[in-house]
Design a protein around this motif. Structure first.
Motif, PDB file in Angstrom:
ATOM      1  N   LEU A   1       0.686  -1.086   0.010  1.00  0.00           N
ATOM      2  CA  LEU A   1      -0.117  -0.012  -0.046  1.00  0.00           C
ATOM      3  C   LEU A   1       0.953   1.288   0.139  1.00  0.00           C
ATOM      4  O   LEU A   1       0.134   2.323  -0.136  1.00  0.00           O
ATOM      5  CB  LEU A   1      -0.995   0.047   1.095  1.00  0.00           C
ATOM      6  CG  LEU A   1      -2.089   0.796   1.141  1.00  0.00           C
ATOM      7  CD1 LEU A   1      -2.989   0.877   0.025  1.00  0.00           C
ATOM      8  CD2 LEU A   1      -2.945   0.783   2.156  1.00  0.00           C
ATOM      9  N   LYS A   2       2.212   1.231   0.408  1.00  0.00           N
ATOM     10  CA  LYS A   2       3.085   2.433  -0.008  1.00  0.00           C
ATOM     11  C   LYS A   2       3.468   2.531  -1.271  1.00  0.00           C
ATOM     12  O   LYS A   2       4.144   2.038  -1.909  1.00  0.00           O
ATOM     13  CB  LYS A   2       4.265   2.154   1.159  1.00  0.00           C
ATOM     14  CG  LYS A   2       5.219   3.357   0.977  1.00  0.00           C
ATOM     15  CD  LYS A   2       6.324   3.273   1.987  1.00  0.00           C
ATOM     16  CE  LYS A   2       7.215   4.492   1.907  1.00  0.00           C
ATOM     17  NZ  LYS A   2       8.334   4.274   2.771  1.00  0.00           N
ATOM     18  N   PRO A   3       2.848   3.718  -1.877  1.00  0.00           N
ATOM     19  CA  PRO A   3       3.301   4.068  -3.316  1.00  0.00           C
ATOM     20  C   PRO A   3       4.825   4.359  -3.368  1.00  0.00           C
ATOM     21  O   PRO A   3       5.027   5.035  -2.645  1.00  0.00           O
ATOM     22  CB  PRO A   3       2.366   5.172  -3.525  1.00  0.00           C
ATOM     23  CG  PRO A   3       1.938   5.581  -2.366  1.00  0.00           C
ATOM     24  CD  PRO A   3       2.098   4.691  -1.189  1.00  0.00           C
ATOM     25  N   LYS A   4       5.084   4.142  -4.722  1.00  0.00           N
ATOM     26  CA  LYS A   4       6.519   4.429  -5.029  1.00  0.00           C
ATOM     27  C   LYS A   4       6.450   5.768  -5.365  1.00  0.00           C
ATOM     28  O   LYS A   4       7.670   6.725  -5.135  1.00  0.00           O
ATOM     29  CB  LYS A   4       6.837   3.680  -6.255  1.00  0.00           C
ATOM     30  CG  LYS A   4       7.177   2.312  -5.938  1.00  0.00           C
ATOM     31  CD  LYS A   4       7.516   1.328  -7.167  1.00  0.00           C
ATOM     32  CE  LYS A   4       7.726  -0.223  -7.119  1.00  0.00           C
ATOM     33  NZ  LYS A   4       8.121  -0.851  -7.905  1.00  0.00           N
ATOM     34  N   ASP A   5       5.337   6.403  -5.979  1.00  0.00           N
ATOM     35  CA  ASP A   5       5.375   7.822  -6.370  1.00  0.00           C
ATOM     36  C   ASP A   5       4.457   8.640  -5.284  1.00  0.00           C
ATOM     37  O   ASP A   5       3.043   8.140  -4.985  1.00  0.00           O
ATOM     38  CB  ASP A   5       4.829   7.980  -7.445  1.00  0.00           C
ATOM     39  CG  ASP A   5       4.813   9.474  -8.323  1.00  0.00           C
ATOM     40  OD1 ASP A   5       4.915  10.316  -7.350  1.00  0.00           O
ATOM     41  OD2 ASP A   5       4.971   9.628  -9.345  1.00  0.00           O
ATOM     42  N   ARG A   6       4.789   9.636  -4.716  1.00  0.00           N
ATOM     43  CA  ARG A   6       3.771  10.470  -3.827  1.00  0.00           C
ATOM     44  C   ARG A   6       2.517  10.803  -4.297  1.00  0.00           C
ATOM     45  O   ARG A   6       1.420  11.002  -3.711  1.00  0.00           O
ATOM     46  CB  ARG A   6       4.756  11.532  -3.216  1.00  0.00           C
ATOM     47  CG  ARG A   6       6.069  11.267  -2.297  1.00  0.00           C
ATOM     48  CD  ARG A   6       6.646  12.425  -1.766  1.00  0.00           C
ATOM     49  NE  ARG A   6       7.737  12.017  -1.195  1.00  0.00           N
ATOM     50  CZ  ARG A   6       7.743  11.690   0.168  1.00  0.00           C
ATOM     51  NH1 ARG A   6       6.591  12.067   0.799  1.00  0.00           N
ATOM     52  NH2 ARG A   6       8.912  11.538   0.774  1.00  0.00           N
ATOM     53  N   GLU A   7       2.565  11.056  -5.839  1.00  0.00           N
ATOM     54  CA  GLU A   7       1.518  11.657  -6.324  1.00  0.00           C
ATOM     55  C   GLU A   7       0.399  10.591  -6.371  1.00  0.00           C
ATOM     56  O   GLU A   7      -0.718  10.939  -6.758  1.00  0.00           O
ATOM     57  CB  GLU A   7       1.957  12.146  -7.901  1.00  0.00           C
ATOM     58  CG  GLU A   7       2.755  13.352  -7.693  1.00  0.00           C
ATOM     59  CD  GLU A   7       1.921  14.609  -7.035  1.00  0.00           C
ATOM     60  OE1 GLU A   7       0.907  14.896  -7.526  1.00  0.00           O
ATOM     61  OE2 GLU A   7       2.749  15.260  -6.308  1.00  0.00           O
ATOM     62  N   ASP A   8       0.636   9.460  -6.341  1.00  0.00           N
ATOM     63  CA  ASP A   8      -0.434   8.463  -6.306  1.00  0.00           C
ATOM     64  C   ASP A   8      -1.189   8.384  -5.070  1.00  0.00           C
ATOM     65  O   ASP A   8      -2.207   7.888  -4.967  1.00  0.00           O
ATOM     66  CB  ASP A   8       0.363   7.066  -6.347  1.00  0.00           C
ATOM     67  CG  ASP A   8       1.014   6.647  -7.710  1.00  0.00           C
ATOM     68  OD1 ASP A   8       0.414   7.449  -8.810  1.00  0.00           O
ATOM     69  OD2 ASP A   8       1.964   5.982  -8.026  1.00  0.00           O
ATOM     70  N   VAL A   9      -0.819   9.028  -4.063  1.00  0.00           N
ATOM     71  CA  VAL A   9      -1.498   8.868  -2.580  1.00  0.00           C
ATOM     72  C   VAL A   9      -2.796   9.678  -3.112  1.00  0.00           C
ATOM     73  O   VAL A   9      -2.939  10.744  -3.531  1.00  0.00           O
ATOM     74  CB  VAL A   9      -0.697   9.853  -1.606  1.00  0.00           C
ATOM     75  CG1 VAL A   9      -1.744   9.746  -0.463  1.00  0.00           C
ATOM     76  CG2 VAL A   9       0.618   9.079  -1.344  1.00  0.00           C
ATOM     77  N   LEU A  10      -4.000   9.159  -2.584  1.00  0.00           N
ATOM     78  CA  LEU A  10      -5.529   9.565  -2.725  1.00  0.00           C
ATOM     79  C   LEU A  10      -5.666   9.737  -4.183  1.00  0.00           C
ATOM     80  O   LEU A  10      -6.685  10.513  -4.568  1.00  0.00           O
ATOM     81  CB  LEU A  10      -5.751  11.008  -2.199  1.00  0.00           C
ATOM     82  CG  LEU A  10      -5.519  10.787  -0.412  1.00  0.00           C
ATOM     83  CD1 LEU A  10      -5.854  12.113   0.199  1.00  0.00           C
ATOM     84  CD2 LEU A  10      -6.326   9.412   0.046  1.00  0.00           C
ATOM     85  N   THR A  11      -4.960   8.981  -5.029  1.00  0.00           N
ATOM     86  CA  THR A  11      -5.736   8.768  -6.353  1.00  0.00           C
ATOM     87  C   THR A  11      -6.736   7.664  -6.216  1.00  0.00           C
ATOM     88  O   THR A  11      -6.687   6.908  -5.083  1.00  0.00           O
ATOM     89  CB  THR A  11      -4.543   8.211  -7.483  1.00  0.00           C
ATOM     90  OG1 THR A  11      -4.249   7.049  -7.059  1.00  0.00           O
ATOM     91  CG2 THR A  11      -3.581   9.223  -7.837  1.00  0.00           C
TER      92      THR A  11
END
Length: 342
Positions: A50-60
């Motif tokens: 669940l930890k995304p590699k890209d910060r921009e993926d958070v709350l997509t």
């Protein structure tokens, strides 16, 4: 909670956690050990996923779908563990049953609130479709209608959902009662409670993220402290610090929403609105058509994402409801057997 890499260590980096949860002198069979070990390792892996590699993926919406899918997998795992423990419902402590049934009702209420908010957001898609239809015309009257639809969409998105507010006190209550239950004289019971604790931590964490995302308030986030003896503790603590930190950075920026796909539509609306309002000359015509195209793509991506996430929330609702119904059914069967034996 990172640890420096060093020489080979025993499997339990903080000592055997089951020595702490089992009564003094109790023996944990290899079978029970394997069951709880596998359960906690799976939970740790889900936190890492669940930890995304890209910060921009958070709350997509795609990331939120993954969170709900992983939560559903864990709730399915606890049902499997209960079966594999071979711990009949008649042997369950009455407190365990009360906690399980009470928490399941609260989770169903939270799912209803989330589904209500997703439905409300999806309803805005009709207004966006009206905008696209009106912009497909060169009529000035249609342009006026498109402005009206954009205004209505902004008003709709900025409105508050009273049903969503209902899940906040529920989450507060779940957080306040989040602890490792004490169990006496039952190795199986302690293994079950240890696993249920992990399920509850994951559930409160993910549901608090959804509540924060839908409400746009970081006050709804929780920073849970978990015992280091849990095999998933390090993965969870790392994930929680990353996700909560990112969300808290997003919210103060004055955004209408922290949902990435919804924000993309809002940016398109802000870009398009002045063009509609002021009119478009021959020079700006190409830029105008490009803005309409981007707006349409973002609107469709939002609509599809909301539909898929709604299905995942509904799926989780059915899993919780199914687990609750199965327990109640087993309790009735156990009660009938007891009555027949008396």
């Amino acid at each position: 909670m990172s640890r420096p890499h060093g020489p080979h260590r025993p499997f339990f980096p903080f000592g055997n956690p089951f020595r702490m949860i089992l009564p003094k002198g109790s023996y944990l069979s290899p079978r029970l050990y394997a069951l709880v070990k596998n359960f906690e390792e799976s939970l740790a892996e889900r936190f890492r996923q669940l930890k995304p590699k890209d910060r921009e993926d958070v709350l997509t919406l795609s990331w939120m779908r993954l969170a709900m899918q992983l939560l559903s997998e864990t709730h399915n795992d606890i049902k499997t563990l209960i079966t594999e423990l071979e711990l009949p419902v008649c042997d369950w402590d009455e407190k365990w049953i009360d906690v399980y049934l009470g928490n399941s009702v609260k989770l169903l209420d939270i799912c209803i609130a989330f589904s209500s908010e997703l439905s409300r957001l999806s309803q805005g898609h009709l207004l966006l479709q009206c905008v696209l239809h009106d912009l497909d015309s060169s009529s000035s009257k249609q342009f006026v209608r498109s402005r009206s639809s954009l205004d209505a969409w902004r008003s709709h998105i900025n409105s508050k959902n009273p049903r969503l507010a209902n899940c906040f006190p529920i989450l507060d209550g779940l957080t306040e009662t989040l602890n490792l239950p004490k169990v006496k004289n039952s190795a199986k019971g302690k293994v079950l409670m240890q696993a249920m604790y992990g399920v509850k931590v994951e559930t409160v964490f993910i549901c608090s993220i959804f509540a924060a995302a839908f409400s746009g308030s970081a006050n709804k986030l929780t920073d849970l402290q978990v015992p280091e003896t849990c095999l998933w503790a390090e993965a969870f603590t790392d994930l929680q610090a990353f996700i909560n930190g990112e969300i808290r950075n997003m919210i103060p920026r004055g955004r209408v929403t922290v949902l990435k796909e919804l924000e993309a539509v809002d940016i398109s609306v802000k870009k398009l609105y002045p063009m509609i309002d002021d009119g478009v000359g021959p020079v700006e015509a190409e830029a105008f058509q490009s803005s309409i195209l981007d707006f349409g793509k973002n609107a469709e991506k939002l609509s599809q994402g909301l539909d898929l996430l709604t299905k995942d929330v509904d799926g989780f609702f059915q899993i919780v409801l199914g687990g609750r119904d199965a327990l109640l059914c087993n309790l009735r069967v156990a009660g009938n057997i007891s009555d027949n034996e008396s």
